[in-house]
Design a protein around this motif. Sequence first.
Motif, PDB file in Angstrom:
ATOM      1  N   GLY B  82     -13.309   4.488  -4.133  1.00  0.00           N
ATOM      2  CA  GLY B  82     -12.578   3.285  -4.530  1.00  0.00           C
ATOM      3  C   GLY B  82     -13.218   2.100  -3.829  1.00  0.00           C
ATOM      4  O   GLY B  82     -14.085   2.266  -2.967  1.00  0.00           O
ATOM      5  N   CYS B 121     -10.521   6.239  -5.970  1.00  0.00           N
ATOM      6  CA  CYS B 121      -9.310   5.801  -5.302  1.00  0.00           C
ATOM      7  C   CYS B 121      -8.228   6.868  -5.183  1.00  0.00           C
ATOM      8  O   CYS B 121      -7.623   7.300  -6.155  1.00  0.00           O
ATOM      9  CB  CYS B 121      -8.694   4.568  -5.955  1.00  0.00           C
ATOM     10  N   GLY B 123      -5.708   6.186  -3.365  1.00  0.00           N
ATOM     11  CA  GLY B 123      -4.493   5.414  -3.129  1.00  0.00           C
ATOM     12  C   GLY B 123      -4.090   5.356  -1.666  1.00  0.00           C
ATOM     13  O   GLY B 123      -2.919   5.264  -1.350  1.00  0.00           O
ATOM     14  N   CYS B 124      -5.060   5.438  -0.757  1.00  0.00           N
ATOM     15  CA  CYS B 124      -4.707   5.220   0.648  1.00  0.00           C
ATOM     16  C   CYS B 124      -5.786   4.349   1.264  1.00  0.00           C
ATOM     17  O   CYS B 124      -6.419   4.711   2.243  1.00  0.00           O
ATOM     18  CB  CYS B 124      -4.511   6.525   1.406  1.00  0.00           C
ATOM     19  N   CYS B 125      -5.983   3.190   0.644  1.00  0.00           N
ATOM     20  CA  CYS B 125      -7.089   2.300   0.995  1.00  0.00           C
ATOM     21  C   CYS B 125      -7.023   1.803   2.430  1.00  0.00           C
ATOM     22  O   CYS B 125      -8.018   1.378   2.997  1.00  0.00           O
ATOM     23  CB  CYS B 125      -7.121   1.112   0.044  1.00  0.00           C
ATOM     24  N   GLY B 126      -5.820   1.836   3.024  1.00  0.00           N
ATOM     25  CA  GLY B 126      -5.697   1.398   4.407  1.00  0.00           C
ATOM     26  C   GLY B 126      -6.442   2.318   5.357  1.00  0.00           C
ATOM     27  O   GLY B 126      -6.694   1.967   6.499  1.00  0.00           O
TER      28      GLY B 126
END
Lengths: 577, 156
Positions: B82, B121, B123-126
Amino acid sequence: MKRILIQDTNGNLRKELRDFHVSLTSQLRDRNLAEAAQVVIVADIGVYQKGLVAKILPEGFVYGNLEAKHIPAIIEQTIQKGEKIAGLALEKKNKQMRLVLRNCGVIDPESFEDYLRCDGYQGLARALEMGPEKVIEEMKKAGLRGRGGAGFPTWLKWNLTRAVPGAVKFIICNGDEGDPGAYMDRSVLEGDPHAVIEGMMIGGLAVGATQGIFYIRAEYPLAVQRIQKAIDTCYAKGLLGKNILGSSFNFEIEIRLGAGAFVCGEETALIASVEGLRGYPRPRPPFPSVKGLWGHPTVINNVETLANISYIFLHGGEAFGKIGMEGSTGTKVFALTGKVRNSGLVEVPMGISLREIVFDIGGGVLNNKKIRAIQTGGPSGGVIPEQFFDTPVGYESLQKLGSIMGSGGMIVLDENDCMVDISKFYLGFCVDESCGKCAPCRIGGTQMLAILTRIAAGKGEEDDLKKLDEIASAMQKASLCGLGQTAPNPVVSTLKYFAEEYRAHVIDKKCPSGKCSSLVAYSINKEKCTACGMCARACPATAITGSRTDKYTIDKAKCISCGQCFEVCKFGAVVRQ
Amino acid sequence: MVAETLVEDVKKVVERWKDKEGNLIMVLHDVQDRYGYVPREAALEVSRQLDAPLARIYEVLTFYNYFKVQAPGKFNISVCLGTACYLKGATTLIEEIREILHVEEGHSTKDGLFHLQIVRCLGCCGLAPVITVDGKVYSAVKRSDVVNIIAEYSNK
C-alpha cells in the motif's frame, strides 16, 4: 468502574507489555482494586512511536512511554482519584471531533447492550416516527455528502431512488475499501458495526428498500465477522425482519464479500460483483437509482456515510449541518500515514486546514525532514504542495487544487520522496486494477506507465511530458467509469506542481530526491571518510573495497545504486549525485 | 492433492447458497476457505453442481485478485505494498525475501514451505511497512528483520 486499555500493536514491545500487564494487575490486586479497575489489552489506541501506551476510561486519559515504575502513581492518582498525571499524559488531539468514530474504541463492538447504552437505535426509532419524506428532509438539512469519494449529496441520492416506482429496492453498503493507504471503513465496521447497520436501516426506510446488502472486502475478516454477529443479534432482538419496532417497516440484511478488485468501488461494477459476475462497470445512465441490482432501483452508500446517518438522526440534521463548512458539512475521517510522526486515523471537522491536520494533529514530519507535499484521495487523487497547506479541507476546495477528498487517504511526502516515483506507483496500481473493458483506461494507463517508467530509468525525452498530458486528458474525458477518469490525477497534479522535477529526470537525467535508483550514482568523499567500513559491510553487491589505511571506494561497475551505503554512513561521506 | 471429500464439500457449500441469486462468488469464497485455493477439480465440481459453464467460473476466478488457483505454501508471506508501506521501503523487503527464498511474487518455494504474495494495503498503515505470515502481523519491519522472521518459520 475504570478500564485501563493497554495498546498491543507493536510486536517489538511484547516483553515490556507482558511485564507491565502482570505488575499492573498484581498491584491492583494487592490494593484490593481488582474489582474497581479492569485491565484490557487492546489492539489499537491509535498512538504510535510512544512506547507502551495505555488509555484510562472513562476519563479518556492517554499515557505514553510507560514503564513499570509509573504503576503506583497511575493507581493512586488516576484510578483512585481520577486525576491526570501531567508527566505521562500525551497531548490531547483536541482539534479532532469524533462523530463517525464516536464509539470506536469506547464500546465493545460485539456487545449490543454497549451500543444501546450509547443511545444506539434511537436514531432509527426517530426516523420511523418521521416517515420517509421527513427523513430525506432531515438529511437535506444535514447536508451530508457521500464519504466514498465523489461527494454526491446523500439526500439527493436517496430522493432519486425513492422517486423511482418499484416494489423491490435495495440499499448496499460499500465496504470494499480498496484505496491503498486508507482504512477508516475497516475501523468503523470493526469498531462500531451497529452504527453502520442503523444507518443502513434508516436509508432503507427513506428510499423504500426492504433488503440491505453489506459488500465487504474479504481481506477484512474481522469486519465481516463483527457485522455478521451484529446482524444476527438484530434478528434475535427483532430489529431486523418484519414490523421493526412495532412499525410497518420490514428490512433484511445479508453480507456479500468482495474479492479484491479496486474497480468494484465504482457503483455499477460493485453491483455486477454482488450479482456474482466480473466487476465490470456499465455505462450510465441508467443510474443504479433507476436500474441497479438485478434491475431494481438501488442506492449505494459508503460505510462512513452510513455511520454519519445514525449520528444525524440521534442529534438532528440541523445540528449536524452546523459542523464543518459551507457545502461540506460534518467531519471527515482521514487515514494520516506516510512520513508523519503520529500516523493513524484522525477525524476532523471539514474546513480545518491541511497544515493543522499534519502538523498539529500528526505532530509534523517524521525524523524532522522537510515536507514536500500531501497526497489525498489515493490513486484517484493528487498531490498538494506546501503553498496550499492552509486551504480549508472540503470537497470543492481540494478539487480546485487538482486533488480530491476521496475516501480519506492522506499521505505525507517528505524530501526523500520522488514525485515521478510516486505517480508511477499510483498509476501502476490503477493499471493493475483496470478491468480492461474500455480502451482509454486499458491502453492509456499502460502507455502512461510505460512513459513514466522510461523517465524514471533516465530514458525519458522532452516530448514525453507533452504526451503524458495528452493521454491524461483523453483518459479523463473518455473512460467509462471513475477509475479510468481519475487514474491520471496523480500524474497530472505532479506535472502541474513539480514540473521541474520531471524536467530534472528527463533533461538532466537526475533524480533530485535520489529515489530513482538508475539515475543516482554514489561515491565516497575521502576527506569525510573515517574508514569505519560500515558501507563495505552493508553493500550487497560487494562494490565497496578498501581498508583502514586506504579508506574506501565504490566500484561504479559493480554498484547497483541501492543506496544502502548512503543510509548507513554516519559521517556523510557517501555522496549521492 | 485434492481431498476425497471434494464432492461432498462442494455439495455442502452449494447447498448453503443455492437459493441466493448471484451466489457464485460466495460459493468460491467458501471453497477457497476450505482448501486455501480453488483447485481445478473443485472448479469443475462447482460448475457441475451449479450447472454453470466452467468458463463462467474461471471468468470470475481470474478477475478477482483474492482468488487463487494455485496451491499456497505451508506458510504464506504477504508483503503489503500500500502507499504507506511503499513509501517506507516495502520494496526492499520484497527484494530481501526474494534473495533469501529465491521465490517470485505469486509463487511458492521449491519445497512448498513459503508462498510469497504482494497485497495492496492490509489496512494498518500506521504500522508500515507491514508483513504478515499466515495472518500474523509484523510491523515496522526493517530489511534486516526479514531474515529472522523467515527463520522463525523455516524451523517449524
